[in-house]
Motif scaffolding. Sequence first.
Motif, mmCIF file in Angstrom:
data_model
loop_
_atom_site.group_PDB
_atom_site.id
_atom_site.type_symbol
_atom_site.label_atom_id
_atom_site.label_comp_id
_atom_site.label_asym_id
_atom_site.label_seq_id
_atom_site.Cartn_x
_atom_site.Cartn_y
_atom_site.Cartn_z
ATOM 1 N N ALA A 25 0.834 -1.202 0.000
ATOM 2 C CA ALA A 25 0.000 0.000 0.000
ATOM 3 C C ALA A 25 0.871 1.256 0.000
ATOM 4 C CB ALA A 25 -0.934 -0.016 1.203
ATOM 5 N N VAL A 26 1.928 1.236 0.821
ATOM 6 C CA VAL A 26 2.846 2.380 0.869
ATOM 7 C C VAL A 26 3.493 2.605 -0.488
ATOM 8 C CG1 VAL A 26 5.081 3.131 1.788
ATOM 9 C CG2 VAL A 26 3.338 2.270 3.341
ATOM 10 N N ALA A 28 2.321 1.771 -3.436
ATOM 11 C CA ALA A 28 1.331 2.263 -4.388
ATOM 12 C C ALA A 28 1.030 3.742 -4.164
ATOM 13 C CB ALA A 28 0.052 1.442 -4.279
ATOM 14 N N VAL A 29 0.872 4.140 -2.905
ATOM 15 C CA VAL A 29 0.556 5.536 -2.594
ATOM 16 C C VAL A 29 1.721 6.447 -2.959
ATOM 17 C CG1 VAL A 29 0.091 7.172 -0.730
ATOM 18 C CG2 VAL A 29 -1.110 4.987 -0.790
ATOM 19 N N SER A 30 2.948 6.034 -2.581
ATOM 20 C CA SER A 30 4.114 6.873 -2.880
ATOM 21 C C SER A 30 4.335 6.991 -4.381
ATOM 22 C CB SER A 30 5.366 6.320 -2.193
ATOM 23 O OG SER A 30 5.693 5.029 -2.667
ATOM 24 N N SER A 32 2.054 6.813 -6.706
ATOM 25 C CA SER A 32 1.002 7.680 -7.233
ATOM 26 C C SER A 32 1.342 9.151 -7.029
ATOM 27 C CB SER A 32 -0.327 7.350 -6.553
ATOM 28 O OG SER A 32 -1.334 8.264 -6.930
ATOM 29 N N ARG A 33 1.864 9.484 -5.857
ATOM 30 C CA ARG A 33 2.212 10.874 -5.563
ATOM 31 C C ARG A 33 3.435 11.330 -6.354
ATOM 32 N NH1 ARG A 33 1.972 11.051 0.927
ATOM 33 N NH2 ARG A 33 2.891 13.114 0.555
ATOM 34 N N ARG A 36 2.406 12.110 -10.113
ATOM 35 C CA ARG A 36 1.400 13.134 -10.406
ATOM 36 C C ARG A 36 1.987 14.240 -11.280
ATOM 37 N NH1 ARG A 36 -1.569 15.708 -5.450
ATOM 38 N NH2 ARG A 36 -2.364 16.943 -7.201
ATOM 39 N N ARG A 166 10.177 5.634 1.178
ATOM 40 C CA ARG A 166 8.757 5.587 0.824
ATOM 41 C C ARG A 166 7.877 5.728 2.071
ATOM 42 N NH1 ARG A 166 7.475 4.088 -4.357
ATOM 43 N NH2 ARG A 166 9.108 3.087 -5.609
ATOM 44 N N VAL A 170 5.222 8.828 2.756
ATOM 45 C CA VAL A 170 3.779 8.624 2.910
ATOM 46 C C VAL A 170 3.287 9.097 4.276
ATOM 47 C CG1 VAL A 170 1.988 6.845 3.073
ATOM 48 C CG2 VAL A 170 3.652 6.770 1.217
ATOM 49 N N GLU A 180 3.766 19.370 -3.652
ATOM 50 C CA GLU A 180 2.643 19.100 -2.759
ATOM 51 C C GLU A 180 2.557 20.123 -1.635
ATOM 52 O OE1 GLU A 180 2.290 14.218 -2.934
ATOM 53 O OE2 GLU A 180 3.290 15.168 -1.234
#
Length: 241
Positions: A25-26, A28-30, A32-33, A36, A166, A170, A180
């Motif tokens: 999950a970490v 995937a989230v990192s 994605s960010r 961007r 990572r 996150v 961000e």
Amino acid sequence: MKRILKWTGIVLGGLLGIIILAYAAVTAVSASRLNRSYEVTADYTLDVPDDAQSIAEGKRLYTIMCQSCHGEDLAGQTWSDLMSGEIQVANLTTGSGGIGSARSDEEIARAVWYGVKPDGSPTVIMPYELNQAVNADDMGKLITYIRSVPPVESPPPTLRPGPMLRIMHVTGMFPLVTAELVDLDAPPPGAVSLEDTLAYGEYRATFCTACHGTDFAGNDMAGGPNITAHESAIGAWTEEE
């Protein structure tokens, strides 16, 4: 004993599964960010001088702001370890692998101020608190110094974040993506008059906060001591000291 070993194995297996899912999950989230796209809409005018005095001031600013990561020759450097991963800091010169010849003055300024590359992707690990404080006049001098440095060849910049980087990204412990954290609509600060000594001193002192902390009371991680007027710090020092 067999029952104990069985349940121990089940518990350990369950914990391992949770860790694997959490890290997935970490990741995937990192990812994605980091992938961007951003658009800078701030309106500003950039003037890049080419006189010797501006180049000298640009070098001074580079030494304070950029040298620790991009190096004395502006060729960048590589940080690599198992937990953090691999980071190849960008070569700012016009040499092979460098970005100097591929970026306009405005694109370099945008990357420094807002952490956004020409294609909209974000820069990483840029000290946005310091970069955002640079006014347009000083940015021009910084860029003219960068343009004056001889070309150096290096590999193109790369980023391969490891588990620790990572996780810290996150969780907000160590922000990676400058874009961000800044206002992409806000123009850079205006120039400060030398005649307004307090305001000018406050502007220049912004670049000291990286080591001494925003309140100048010291930063153990960066190794900067307390430089406030307290008697245990520099309160009893003369200006010459």
